[in-house]
Design an enzyme around this catalytic site. Structure first.
Site, PDB file in Angstrom:
ATOM      1  N   SER A 170       0.792  -1.260   0.107  1.00 23.13           N
ATOM      2  CA  SER A 170       0.012  -0.291   0.097  1.00 23.13           C
ATOM      3  C   SER A 170       0.723   1.183  -0.057  1.00 23.13           C
ATOM      4  CB  SER A 170      -0.872  -0.052   1.410  1.00 23.13           C
ATOM      5  OG  SER A 170      -0.273  -0.074   2.562  1.00 23.13           O
ATOM      6  N   GLU A 188      11.101  -8.731  -4.048  1.00 20.13           N
ATOM      7  CA  GLU A 188      11.741  -7.729  -3.356  1.00 20.13           C
ATOM      8  C   GLU A 188      13.043  -7.979  -2.701  1.00 20.13           C
ATOM      9  OE1 GLU A 188       7.115  -6.218  -1.212  1.00 20.13           O
ATOM     10  OE2 GLU A 188       8.636  -7.565  -0.126  1.00 20.13           O
TER      11      GLU A 188
END
Length: 219
Positions: A30, A103
């Site tokens: 987010s 990531e």
């Protein structure tokens, strides 16, 4: 500031770390999404971005930002991403969105890791947030047993498949006093792709949203 306002503030603050004429790495989640929205305002200044997930790649493309394959670029100057938990030592738990492996790969290629987070993510000890572990599907039961021996309580994230075609075990009830040691131990279990501890490659800078504004924390 509300939590959402803190996230927006750190997303805006991260723009100062974006070098002109370069390719940057971008995380997933987010807060990373808010950063992408802010990055779109200065997209003419960068050459493009390497995304840590298909979700991030799609959002970048929607904003007209070129997405490059990591294999086509060299070292990245900066990687910008959020965290599920972070300590003042810059150790993190990441992977709540399931993108931990990519990531970790993109972060490894970057010279500098900028973590952007609201103040609720700052903790003294990692482990209240369940630690995600990406696992080859056939090894799920074996890995779960091995994690139990390490003191964790693994839960299969049913119905979720990573971008790499694997599954996630979320490990509860860990009190992670030595993140580097645990990160290494988990990764040595056969069948584990990687885990969501970012301790061996910690963040360099934390931009933390607070009620008073953005606080910059470095080690």
């Amino acid at each position: 500031m509300t939590q959402d306002e803190q996230k927006r503030a750190v997303a805006q603050a991260a723009l100062q770390y974006v070098p002109t004429g370069e390719i940057i790495g971008i995380g997933t989640g987010s807060t990373a999404n808010l950063f992408i929205d802010e990055l779109a305002k200065i997209k003419h200044r960068i050459e493009g971005a390497v995304a840590s997930s298909e979700v991030t790649a799609n959002r970048l493309k929607q904003h007209g930002i070129e997405v490059l394959d990591l294999n086509s670029v060299g070292e990245l100057p900066v990687y910008i991403d959020g965290a599920d938990e972070i300590t003042r030592n810059m150790h993190m738990i990441k992977g709540g969105g399931g993108a931990l492996t990519r990531e970790k790969i993109v972060a490894a290629v970057a010279r500098k890791f900028i973590c952007i987070a609201d103040q609720s993510k700052l903790v003294k000890v990692l482990g209240k947030f369940p630690l995600p572990v990406e696992v080859i599907p056939m090894a799920r039961s074996y890995v779960a047993r091995e994690i139990t021996l390490l003191g964790g309580q693994p839960a299969w994230r049913q119905g979720f498949t990573t971008d790499n075609g694997n599954i996630i075990l979320d490990v509860h009830n860990l009190n992670i006093m030595n993140p580097v040691e645990l990160e290494t131990a988990l990764n040595q279990i056969a069948g584990v792709v990687t885990n969501g501890l970012f301790a061996r490659r910690a963040a360099n800078v934390l931009l933390m949203g607070t009620d008073q504004g953005v606080e910059t924390i470095t080690v």
